[in-house]
Design a protein around this motif. Structure first.
Motif, PDB file in Angstrom:
ATOM      1  N   UNK D  64      42.276  35.837  30.655  1.00 40.64           N
ATOM      2  CA  UNK D  64      41.084  35.449  31.444  1.00 40.64           C
ATOM      3  C   UNK D  64      40.776  36.581  32.376  1.00 40.64           C
ATOM      4  N   UNK D  65      39.705  37.169  32.772  1.00 40.92           N
ATOM      5  CA  UNK D  65      39.320  38.266  33.765  1.00 40.92           C
ATOM      6  C   UNK D  65      39.220  37.482  35.235  1.00 40.92           C
ATOM      7  N   UNK D  66      40.357  37.695  35.870  1.00 33.07           N
ATOM      8  CA  UNK D  66      40.392  37.072  37.164  1.00 33.07           C
ATOM      9  C   UNK D  66      40.192  37.953  38.277  1.00 33.07           C
ATOM     10  N   UNK D  67      39.430  39.221  38.006  1.00 32.23           N
ATOM     11  CA  UNK D  67      39.218  40.252  39.012  1.00 32.23           C
ATOM     12  C   UNK D  67      38.275  39.903  40.261  1.00 32.23           C
ATOM     13  N   UNK D  68      37.361  38.722  40.095  1.00 33.18           N
ATOM     14  CA  UNK D  68      36.667  38.538  41.019  1.00 33.18           C
ATOM     15  C   UNK D  68      36.961  36.881  41.659  1.00 33.18           C
ATOM     16  N   UNK D  69      38.246  36.517  41.142  1.00 35.58           N
ATOM     17  CA  UNK D  69      38.496  35.152  41.479  1.00 35.58           C
ATOM     18  C   UNK D  69      39.186  35.004  42.923  1.00 35.58           C
ATOM     19  N   UNK D  70      38.893  33.795  43.423  1.00 35.74           N
ATOM     20  CA  UNK D  70      39.685  33.672  45.056  1.00 35.74           C
ATOM     21  C   UNK D  70      40.891  33.821  44.807  1.00 35.74           C
ATOM     22  N   UNK D  71      41.635  34.218  45.930  1.00 30.42           N
ATOM     23  CA  UNK D  71      43.160  34.473  45.780  1.00 30.42           C
ATOM     24  C   UNK D  71      44.042  33.116  45.637  1.00 30.42           C
TER      25      UNK D  71
END
Ligand SMILES: Nc1ncnc2c1ncn2[C@@H]1O[C@H](COP(=O)(O)OP(=O)(O)OP(=O)(O)O)[C@@H](O)[C@H]1O
Ligand SMILES: Nc1ncnc2c1ncn2[C@@H]1O[C@H](COP(=O)(O)OP(=O)(O)OP(=O)(O)O)[C@@H](O)[C@H]1O
Ligand SMILES: [Mg+2]
Ligand SMILES: [Mg+2]
Lengths: 369, 316, 281, 236, 362
Positions: D64-71
Motif C-alpha cells: 500500500x502506498x503510505x507516503x501521504x498517510x498520517x503517522x
C-alpha cells in the motif's frame, strides 16, 4: 487559494531580502524619510492630504499621542516577552506605577502635597517603576513559563485594585491638575499646553527613537544573547555561565523602566489619573500588539503597538450599513487577531531568527494533518 | 481589619466560598486539560463557559421561563436542570470545538510558535464575548429561579442550602468521573502522551487531532456545567462576566498545579474560600487582591503549585 | 565572582606533560564521600575520588550507575545528600550554577541541551560571554570595551567551531544540525567558557568508529592545551585510548579506580560492566 | 516486499536532506542503514514513519502506498519506531510508557504477555516500573524506548541507534534481542553507528552519504568492503 | 475663543451643532444612552419647530473612560460649528476633558457628573444641571433615618467616584446607625456577592444603602433576597432605572427605595414621558429628563442667536428657567442653585418605579 498565498508570501519575503541587500545609505535614507514623515504627521496641514489615514471620530493628533504611548509600551514589553521569553501578562501595571508616581508627587489633590514639577517627578517615576519591576521579579522570576504569566497578571490586577480601593491612591476620584512638561514658546505661551497635543507626541516620538537605539544595542550584545539563551534553555544557559536570574531581572527592570516612562508621559499630558486608566484588558492588548507585530523584533513591536492602538480608534465614526462600527470594534479587533495570526503566525514583521525557524517548521508537520 | 466580621460569619463564609470554589474548579479543569496537552493558556475558555451559561438560560427561556418564574416540584426542578445541563454542556463543548478548529488547529498545522496561539486565544475570547455582548445589548439577563435557595439542614448553625449542595455535588461528581477517565482509560493515557511528547505519541499510533478534540470537548462540557451552576447560583448573567471568572479559574488551576486535575479542584476550592475570608476580613473590595496575593505567595514557596504538575512534561 | 586568577584560554596554553606522575600533582576536583538519594533510589553512595590537574579521567560504569548524577552534583544541578565536592579548593555547595562555570568547570550533556533557535556561532558566543564583563550599561551605550569583547567573542567562537570540525555550520540554527554535529557544537560551547575542567558526558554517542577516532584526537588536543578532562563514555576503545586513569561506578558505588589497563583486567569491572571482552576492547 | 521506498526526497526548508533514496526491506529481514553524522539516516526514518512529509517519491508498505498517510495510521498498519533521542514520555511511569507502546492494540492477554517479556529482557525496567521516565538514566531510557517499540508488536520495527548510550554488556544484549525478535518474525530496519555489530547481524545493508545511497549489499559483503571499513569501522 | 468668527462672518446662523459626550458603548453605557436619547428628543423637537435652521446632534462616545476623553473633547473643539455640549456624563471623564473645554471656551452642561470637586476647578465652562453628591446623599440618609426609621443600616458602595461619594454622605448623616459597611467592585467586575450577603445577613439590619449603579444593585438585591434578607434596599439615582428591576427580578426588587435629585416624570411639566417613549420606544431612564433639559438650555441659547461659543457660554451662565425635571439657575462654579435642588424618593411597586415623596431637606 494556497498558491496565491504562497505567492504573496514569497513576494513579501523577496521584498524583505531586497531590503536587506540594499546599500547601507539607501536604508539610512529610507529610515530618515520615515522618521521625518512621523514628525510631520500630526500637523493638519500635512495629514489632511493622507486620505483615509487620519481618524475621523476623534482628534487625530490626540490619537497619535495615544498610539505613540502604545508603541513605547510595545518596545518595552518586547524586551521582556520577545527577547527574554518571559510571558508578562501584567505589563500595564508598570505603566500604572509610573503614572501614579507622577500623579502623587505633583498633583495638588495628592495627600503628599509635594507639588513637584513634572520634570522632577519623571526620573523618580522611572526609578520607582524599575524598582517595582525588581521587587516583583525577585520572588517570581524563579517561576517558569506560564506560572510567571499568571503571577504578572495577578500583580497588575493587584495594582489596579490597590488603585481603586486604597485611600492614598484615590480610586476613581483620581488625581487632577497634574502639571505639564516645562517649556515656553517665545511669546510666553507654554509649549506643552492643554489643547495642542503635537508637542507631547513629538516628545514621545523622540523618546521612542532614543529608547529603540538603546534597546537595539542591548539586543546585539552579550545581554541580548543571554536573554535569548534563557528563552531557549534556562538550565543550559546557567551551566554555560549565564547568571540567568540577573539577566531576567534586567529584562524585567528595563521593560518596567520603559513602561514607567510611558506612564509619566501619559500623566503629564493627561492632567488626570484615576483607576479607570488601568484595565487588565490594556495589558492584554499590549501583549497582543507585540506578538501581532512580531515578537522578538523591535521594528515588529513598533508596528504592532502602533497598528493595534490605531485600529481601535480608527473604527470610531465609521458607519457601515447604518451601524456604527465603533460599537463592534472589539469584535473586529478579536477577529482580526485570529485571522492575522492564522495567516502570519510569526507576526507581521517576524523576527528574522524566528522566521527562519518557522519557515522550516511549517514543513515539519506530520503527514496528513 | 474586621476580625469580628470574619469570625462571626466564619461558617457561612466557608460554605459560600466552597460553592463558588466548586464552580472555579470546574472551569479550571478545562484550562488544566488544554494546558496539559497543548501547553496553551486557552484564554477563550472563559467564553466556552459563557456559552454554556447562555445556553442554559436560553433553554429555560424556550420552556417559557423568565426571570420572574419560580420552578417548584422536585420533578420539574430535576427536569429543567437536566435539560439545561445537556444544552449547556453541548453548547460549551461545541464552542470549544469550534475554537479549536478555527483558532488553534490552523496554527498547529503551521507549527506556529506558542505565543501565536496565545494571541488567537485572546482574539477568539474577545470576539466571542463581544458577540454575546452585542446580542444581549450588553444588558444583564435575569435568570429564572430553578432551585430555590432553601436551607436543607444546618451544621453547627451554618445553614446549607439546596443550591450549595447541588453545586458542590455536581462539581465533585464531574471531577471524579474525569479523574477516572484520564488516569484509567486508554484515551486518557493517549491524552497524557500527547501532553508530553506529541511526535513520539504519533509514533505510538496516537491520533493527535482526535485526542486534542477530545480534550476540548471534555473541558468544554465541564465548563458548560459550570455555566449552568453559575446561572442557578448567581441568578443573573452578563456577557462580560466570563473574563474575570475565567481568570480566577485559571488562577485556581495554577494554584493547584497546572496540568493537574486534582490540583484544579483543590485550587478552586481554596481560591473560593480565601476570597470569602478576605471579604470578611478586609472588605469585599480586597477579595480579588487577596486571591492573587495568595497565588503569588504560594508560588514563591511551591513554584509548581500545591500539588505540582502531573499531565505535563517533567524535566528530562 | 570570587576567582580572578589564571584562566587558561583554550588555544593558547603551553602543552602539559603526559600523565604518568599524576599523583604528585595538584588536585583540581575532590569528590569527597558524596551520597545522593532520590527517594528510595541511591544514585550515589559514598563516592570518593580526586581529579588532578592536567589528566584525563574516565568515569565508567553500567547504565544507571550514577555517572551523570555525579556530573549533575558537580555542576550544581543537584545538592549531594551527604558529602562534599571541592573544586580548586573551594566547596561547590551553595554556589550558583553560573558561578561554578565561571570558576572554570564546563560540561556537555548526555541529552543534548543546545539553544536550538540560536545559530551555532551564537551558541558558542554565549559560552564565551561567561567571562565577559560588559554590563548592561556599557552594552546600552556601546562603549569601547563592549565592542572589543564582542569582537573577541566572535573570533573565539569561530576558532572553536573550526577546532571541533563544524566551521561550515557557523550560521546554521543549532536545531537543524544532525545529532553528531550537535554533540560537536556542545563541546565547542563548553570550551568557549575557558574551562579548567571539561566534563564530557558520552560525547561519542552517535558517532561511528571513524568519528570516534577523530574525537579521541580532539580530546587529546584539548588536554594538551592545559584543560583537565573528565569523561563519561561507554565506548571502551575510546576510553582505553584516551584516559590516564579510570574510576568505575556500579549502583552508585565506586568499585574500582586505576590505570586503564588495571581497570580493564579487574574481574569486578568485567563482571559488572564489560562482560565478555568485546572485540573492540 | 514489506517496505519499498522509491526515489524518495525530503526537504528541510530549502535544504535537500535526501536526494532520491530507494531501498527495500523484505519480510523477515534485518536491514541496516549506516552512514556518517548528518548523512540523513534519521531523516530517512522520520520519513518512513511519517513525522516528516516527503517532497517526492513514494513509500509502499505491504503493497500500500503510505507516503501521504498520517503517522498514527502507519502505526496501525504495523510500523513502529524507537526514535533517535529515545522519545520517552518523561512524566509517565515506566509502565505507562510501555503501555503506550501497545496503544493501538486491543488484545489484553497478548499485551500482558509482551509486557512480561519486555520486563524479563530488561530487568532494570522491572525494578523501576513506577519511576517517571524522565528521571531514568540515559541507558535506562534507551532500554525503555526499545522495550516500548517491542510492545506494539510491529510487522516492521524501525530502530534508530538502539545501542546508543548503552554499556558494553547491554550492547551485546540489544543485538541478541534484535536477532531474536527477528527470528520470531519481526522485520527490522536498523540505523546504527556500531557498524561492526550491525553489519554482522544484518541480512542486507545500505550505506548513506549526504542524502544518497552510495552502496548496498549483504551485511557480510559490506563488512569486508575496504571503503566501508575505512570510513565507518574505523579500521585504518 | 477659537472659531467663533467663522460663524459670524458667514452670517448664517444655521448648521449649528451641539454634542452629547458620554458612554454610548461599553459596560457603563446604559446611563449614557438614556441621556443621549433625552438630548436627541430635545434636538428633534427643536428641529421640528425650526425647520429652516436645524441643529445637528453629535454623539461623542467616551465609553466613560478618562483616557479617551481628551481626544473626543479635542474633536468637539476642532469643530467650529459645535457650540455646546451636554455632558460629560461621568465624573472621571469630566476631570480629563474639563481643562480642554475650559481652554477652548466651549460650554458644557453635565446632567449626571455629580462629583462635588468638579465645580472647584475654576473651569468657566462647567455647568451642572443636577445637585451634586452633597445634596442627594444627605437626603437619602434623612429618608432612612426619618421616614423609614431604620435603627440598623448596612452601607455598601461600588468604589466609583459617584457611589462612594454618595455612600460617604449617607454615612455622615446616619452616624452610629450604620452597623457595617462594605465595598464591592462595579462595572460588572463582580457578580458573586456571597460574602457581602453573609455579612449583611449576620448584621440583621433594617435597611441597606447601596451607592453605585443598577447592575450590581440588582444582583445584590437578588442574592440578598435569595439568602432570606428582607430589609429594603435604598439606593441613589444610579439605580433609578428600569434595568434594575430586570436585573434583580421583580419579586426581589419590590419595595426598593430609590432617591434622585430629580422630580418624578408625572410631575414633569408637559408630555415629556410620552414623547420620549414615542421617540425611543422605551420609558425615560435615569437622567433622560435632565439631559433633555440641559439640551434645551443650549438650544434656547442658539434660538436666541447666541451662535458663538462665548455668547452661548454667557447665555448659559445667566440662564434661568424651568425644565421638565427642575428649575435651572446656575451659581458659583457652575453648580445648580441649591434652592432648586429637590430630592425625591421613589419606590419599586408592582414592578414599576413609582414616586413616593419629596424628601425634606433635613
Ligand atoms: N530525579 C531522579 N529521580 C529518581 N531517580 C533518579 C533521578 N535521577 C536519576 N535517577 C536514578 O539514578 C540512577 C543513576 O542515574 P544516572 O543518570 O546517573 O546514570 P548513568 O550512570 O549516567 O547511566 P547511563 O550510562 O545510562 O547514562 C539511575 O538508576 C536513575 O534511574
Ligand atoms: N530540522 C532540520 N532542519 C534542517 N536541517 C536538518 C534538520 N534535521 C536534520 N537536518 C540536516 O539534515 C542532515 C541529515 O540529518 P540526519 O539527522 O538525518 O542525520 P543522521 O544521518 O541521522 O546523523 P547522526 O548520525 O548525526 O544522527 C544533516 O545535515 C542535518 O543538519
Ligand atoms: Mg548518564
Ligand atoms: Mg541520526
Amino acid at each position: 487559494m494556497t498558491t496565491v498565498l504562497e505567492r504573496v508570501r514569497s513576494g513579501r519575503q523577496a521584498a524583505g531580502e531586497r531590503w536587506r541587500d540594499m546599500p547601507r545609505w539607501v536604508r539610512w535614507a529610507v529610515l530618515a524619510a520615515v522618521i521625518v514623515f512621523f514628525y510631520a504627521l500630526p500637523n493638519k496641514e500635512f495629514y489632511q492630504y493622507l486620505g483615509p489615514i487620519p481618524t475621523t471620530g476623534s482628534n487625530f493628533t490626540q490619537v497619535l499621542f495615544t498610539v505613540s504611548i502604545y508603541v513605547l509600551l510595545a518596545v518595552g514589553l518586547n524586551i521582556v516577552v520577545g527577547f527574554a521569553g518571559l510571558l508578562d501578562l501584567g505589563y500595564f501595571g508598570f505603566f500604572a506605577v509610573g503614572a501614579y508616581t507622577v500623579a502623587v508627587l505633583t498633583s495638588p489633590t495628592s495627600d503628599l502635597k509635594t507639588l513637584w514639577p513634572w520634570l522632577l517627578a519623571v526620573p523618580l517615576a522611572i526609578a520607582l517603576t524599575m524598582l517595582s519591576g525588581v521587587m516583583l521579579g525577585t520572588p517570581t522570576l524563579r517561576l517558569r513559563g506560564d506560572y510567571l504569566a499568571i503571577v504578572t497578571l495577578g500583580f497588575a490586577e493587584m495594582i489596579r485594585i490597590a488603585a481603586v480601593s486604597s485611600e492614598f491612591l484615590k480610586g476613581q476620584r483620581g488625581f487632577n491638575q497634574i502639571p505639564h512638561p516645562p517649556g515656553k514658546y517665545a511669546d510666553g505661551k507654554p509649549f506643552f499646553g492643554v489643547l495642542d497635543a503635537r508637542p507631547y507626541y513629538w516628545l514621545v516620538l523622540t523618546l521612542i527613537i532614543l529608547v529603540v537605539i538603546g534597546v537595539r544595542n542591548l539586543e546585539r550584545s552579550r545581554v541580548g544573547r543571554a536573554w535569548v539563551s534563557i528563552r531557549e534553555d534556562e538550565d543550559a544557559a546557567q551551566l554555560m555561565g549565564v547568571p540567568t536570574f540577573k539577566f531576567k531581572l534586567w529584562a524585567f527592570a528595563a521593560g518596567a523602566a520603559i513602561a514607567g516612562l510611558a506612564g509619566a508621559l501619559f500623566a503629564g499630558k493627561q492632567n488626570f489619573v484615576n483607576s479607570q486608566n488601568f484595565e487588565l484588558l490594556n495589558s492584554i492588548i499590549i501583549l497582543a500588539a507585540v506578538i501581532f507585530g512580531g515578537s522578538g523584533n523591535i521594528f515588529g513591536a513598533i508596528v504592532g503597538g502602533g497598528l493595534v492602538a490605531y485600529m481601535i480608534e480608527r473604527f470610531r465614526g465609521i458607519e457601515l450599513f447604518g451601524v456604527e462600527l465603533y460599537e463592534y470594534r472589539f469584535l473586529f479587533f478579536g477577529l482580526v487577531l485570529v485571522i492575522m495570526m492564522i495567516f502570519r503566525p510569526e507576526g507581521l514583521i517576524p523576527n528574522r531568527r524566528r522566521a527562519a525557524e518557522f519557515k522550516d517548521r511549517r514543513k515539519e508537520v506530520t503527514v496528513g494533518e | 481589619m474586621d476580625f469580628d466580621g470574619l469570625f462571626s460569619n466564619f461558617g457561612e463564609l466557608t460554605t459560600t466560598g466552597l460553592t463558588q470554589g466548586a464552580i472555579y474548579a470546574l472551569v479550571a479543569l478545562g484550562y488544566t486539560l488544554v494546558y496539559g496537552v497543548l501547553r496553551l493558556i486557552n484564554f477563550a475558555h472563559s467564553e466556552v463557559f459563557i456559552a454554556g451559561a447562555f445556553a442554559a438560560l436560553w433553554t429555560w427561556g424556550a420552556f417559557g421561563l423568565d426571570q420572574d418564574s419560580v420552578v417548584t416540584g422536585f420533578g420539574s426542578i430535576v427536569f429543567y436542570l437536566l435539560v439545561a445541563m445537556l444544552a449547556a454542556a453541548a453548547a460549551s463543548a461545541l464552542t470549544a470545538t469550534v475554537i479549536e478548529r478555527v483558532a488553534y488547529r490552523p496554527l498547529r498545522q503551521r507549527n506556529a510558535p506558542p505565543l501565536a496561539f496565545l494571541i488567537t486565544a485572546i482574539g477568539a475570547s474577545i470576539a466571542i464575548a463581544e458577540a454575546f455582548g452585542i446580542y444581549t445589548r450588553r444588558l444583564p439577563q435575569g435568570i429564572p429561579t430553578i432551585v430555590a435557595n432553601d436551607t436543607v439542614f444546618s451544621v453547627a448553625g451554618v445553614p446549607i442550602t439546596k443550591v450549595q449542595i447541588l453545586t458542590i455535588v455536581a462539581a465533585l461528581a464531574m471531577m471524579i468521573a474525569l479523574d477516572f477517565f484520564i488516569n484509567r482509560s486508554r484515551i486518557g493515557r493517549g491524552i497524557r502522551a500527547v501532553a508530553q511528547d506529541p511526535n513520539t505519541a504519533a509514533l505510538m499510533g496516537v491520533n493527535k487531532d482526535r485526542i486534542i478534540l477530545m480534550v476540548f470537548i471534555v473541558g468544554g462540557a465541564m465548563a458548560g456545567v459550570a455555566g449552568l451552576l453559575y446561572d442557578v447560583r448567581i441568578g443573573n448573567l452578563t456577557y462580560s462576566v466570563g473574563f474575570l471568572l475565567g481568570l480566577k479559574a485559571f488562577t485556581a488551576a495554577v494554584l493547584g498545579g497546572i496540568g493537574n486535575l486534582r490540583g484544579a479542584l483543590v485550587g478552586g476550592l481554596l481560591l473560593g474560600v480565601v476570597e470569602n475570608y478576605a471579604s470578611g476580613l478586609f472588605g469585599s473590595e480586597w477579595k480579588d487582591f487577596a486571591a492573587f496575593a495568595v497565588l503569588v505567595v504560594l508560588l514563591m514557596f511551591r513554584p509548581t503549585g500545591l500539588l505540582g504538575e502531573s499531565l505535563g512534561r517533567a524535566r528530562a | 565572582m570570587s576567582e580572578t586568577e589564571q584562566k587558561p584560554v583554550v588555544p593558547a596554553q603551553a602543552t602539559a606533560p603526559a600523565a604518568e606522575t599524576m599523583k604528585n600533582r595538584e588536585p583540581l576536583l575532590e569528590v569527597d564521600n558524596v551520597t545522593l538519594r532520590f527517594g528510595g533510589v541511591v544514585a550515589l553512595d559514598k563516592v570518593d575520588f580526586t581529579l588532578y590537574k592536567g589528566e584525563i579521567l574516565g568515569l565508567i560504569g553500567p547504565n544507571g550507575a550514577g555517572k551523570t548524577t555525579c556530573f549533575n552534583a558537580m555542576t550544581g544541578i543537584y545538592q549531594p545528600t551527604e558529602g562534599q565536592i571541592r573544586f580548586r579548593g573551594e566547596k561547590i555547595s551553595g554556589k550558583k550554577r553560573h558561578q561554578i562555570t565561571q570558576m572554570g568547570m564546563a560540561r556537555t550533556f548526555q541529552n543534548i541541551r543546545l539553544f536550538p533557535e540560536m545559530t551555532a556561532l551564537e551558541n558558542v558566543q554565549v559560552g564565551a560571554d561567561a567571562h565577559h564583563k560588559t554590563s548592561v550599561i556599557s552594552a546600552l551605550f556601546r562603549l569601547p570595551r563592549h565592542r572589543r569583547e564582542e569582537r573577541e567573542g566572535r573570533e573565539k567562537a569561530q576558532r572553536l567551531l573550526e577546532f571541533v570540525g563544524i566551521p561550515h555550520r557557523l550560521h546554521e540554527y543549532a536545531r537543524n544540525l544532525s545529532y553528531g554535529e550537535q554533540r560537536r557544537l556542545e563541546i565547542a560551547r563548553a570550551l568557549a567558557t575557558d574551562p579548567v575542567l571539561l566534563c564530557l558526558d558520552e560525547p561519542a554517542a552517535g558517532f561511528n568508529p571513524a568519528e570516534k577516532e577523530e574525537l579521541l584526537q580532539l580530546i587529546r588536543q584539548i588536554r594538551d592545551q592545559g584543560v583537565t578532562v573528565l569523561l563519561i563514555e561507554h565506548d571502551m576503545r575510546l576510553v582505553m585510548g584516551v584516559t590516564d586513569r579510570i574510576v568505575v561506578l556500579e549502583f552508585g558505588k565506586k568499585i574500582a579506580e586505576g590505570l586503564p589497563a588495571e581497570v580493564r583486567d579487574n574481574p569486578k569491572v568485567i563482571a559488572a560492566y564489560l562482560g565478555v571482552p568485546d572485540d573492540a576492547a | 516486499m514489506l517496505l519499498e521506498i522509491e526515489d524518495m526526497s525530503l526537504l528541510y526548508g530549502r535544504i535537500k536532506a535526501l536526494h532520491g533514496i530507494s531501498l527495500t526491506v523484505d519480510e523477515g529481514e534485518v536491514v541496516a542503514l549506516i552512514g556518517a553524522n548528518g548523512a540523513g539516516k534519521t531523516t530517512t526514518m522520520r520519513a518512513i514513519s511519517g513525522i516528516r512529509p516527503i517532497a517526492s517519491g513514494s513509500i509502499r508498505f505491504n503493497g500500500e502506498d503510505i507516503s501521504k498517510l498520517r503517522a498514527d495510521l502507519r502505526v496501525r498498519r504495523g510500523l513502529c519506531q524507537a526514535p533517535e533521542g529515545r522519545g520517552i514520555f518523561p512524566g509517565m511511569t515506566v509502565l505507562d510508557n510501555l503501555d503506550m507502546g501497545a496503544y493501538t492494540r486491543r488484545d489484553r492477554s497478548g499485551i500482558a504477555q509482551d509486557l512480561k517479556r519486555v520486563l524479563e529482557l530488561f530487568p532494570r525496567l522491572a525494578e523501576r516500573r513506577k519511576q517517571a521516565g524522565g528521571t531514568l538514566s540515559g541507558g535506562e531510557q534507551q532500554m525503555l524506548a526499545v522495550g516500548r517499540a517491542l510492545m506494539s508488536r510491529p510487522k516492521l520495527l524501525l530502530l534508530d541507534e538502539p545501542s546508543m548510550g548503552l554499556a558494553p554488556m547491554l550492547i551485546q544484549q540489544i543485538f541478541s534481542i534484535i536477532t531474536e525478535i527477528n527470528q520470531q518474525g519481526t522485520t527490522i530496519l536498523l540505523v546504527e553507528q556500531n557498524a561492526q555489530q550491525a553489519l554482522a547481524r544484518a541480512h542486507r545493508a545500505y550505506v548513506l552519504e549526504t542524502g544518497r545511497i552510495v552502496k548496498s549489499g549483504t551485511g557480510a559483503e559490506l563488512l569486508h568492503d575496504p571503503a566501508v571499513k575505512e570510513a565507518y569501522l574505523g579500521v585504518a | 475663543s477659537s472659531g467663533s468668527d467663522d460663524t459670524a462672518s458667514g452670517g448664517d446662523a444655521c448648521g449649528n451643532k451641539i454634542a452629547f459626550f458620554g458612554a454610548l458603548t461599553g459596560s457603563s453605557a446604559a446611563l449614557g444612552i438614556n441621556e443621549n436619547n433625552g438630548v436627541k428628543l430635545a434636538v428633534e423637537q427643536y428641529n421640528k419647530a425650526n425647520p429652516d435652521c436645524k441643529v445637528e446632534l453629535v454623539p461623542l462616545d467616551s465609553q466613560g473612560s478618562p483616557d479617551q476623553a481628551p481626544g473626543l473633547a479635542q474633536k468637539a473643539i476642532d469643530d467650529t460649528k459645535l457650540l455646546g455640549i451636554v455632558g460629560p456624563a461621568y465624573s472621571g471623564e469630566s476631570e480629563a476633558a474639563g481643562p480642554l473645554f475650559n481652554e477652548a471656551g466651549l460650554v458644557t452642561i453635565t446632567p449626571s457628573a455629580t462629583r462635588p470637586s468638579l465645580a472647584d476647578q475654576k473651569w468657566k465652562t462647567f455647568f451642572r444641571a443636577v445637585g451634586n453628591d452633597f445634596s442627594q446623599g444627605p437626603a437619602a440618609g434623612n429618608y432612612i433615618k426619618n421616614v423609614m426609621k431604620a435603627d440598623k443600616v448596612y452601607v455598601i458602595d461600588d468604589q466609583s467616584a459617584y457611589g462612594a461619594g454618595l455612600a460617604d454622605e449617607v454615612k455622615k448623616v446616619l452616624g452610629p446607625v450604620v452597623v457595617g459597611s462594605d465595598k464591592v467592585q462595579g462595572e460588572g467586575k463582580q457578580t458573586d456577592f456571597s460574602a457581602v450577603v453573609t455579612k449583611v445577613k449576620a448584621a440583621g439590619v433594617k435597611a441597606i444603602f447601596y451607592g453605585g449603579y443598577y447592575q450590581e444593585a440588582g444582583l445584590i438585591r437578588k442574592q440578598l433576597t435569595a439568602a432570606g434578607v428582607t430589609a429594603p434596599l435604598v439606593a441613589g439615582d444610579g439605580v433609578n432605572d428600569a434595568a434594575y428591576i430586570t436585573s434583580a427580578g421583580q419579586a426581589a426588587a419590590e419595595g426598593t427605595i430609590l432617591t434622585c435629585p430629580c422630580q418624578p416624570a408625572t410631575e414633569a411639566r408637559g408630555t415629556f414621558a410620552q414623547e420620549y417613549k414615542a421617540l425611543t420606544g422605551a420609558e425615560p431612564g435615569t437622567y433622560s429628563d435632565t439631559a433633555y433639559d440641559a439640551a434645551n438650555i443650549l438650544l434656547a441659547g442658539i434660538k436666541a442667536g447666541k451662535t458663538t461659543r462665548p455668547a452661548l457660554l454667557e447665555f448659559v451662565k445667566g440662564y434661568s428657567g424651568e425644565g421638565v425635571a427642575a428649575t435651572y439657575k446656575f451659581v458659583e462654579g457652575g453648580e445648580l442653585d441649591p434652592a432648586q435642588v429637590k430630592v425625591w424618593a421613589f419606590k419599586v411597586t408592582g414592578g414599576k418605579v413609582v414616586p413616593d415623596q419629596e424628601i425634606p431637606k433635613s
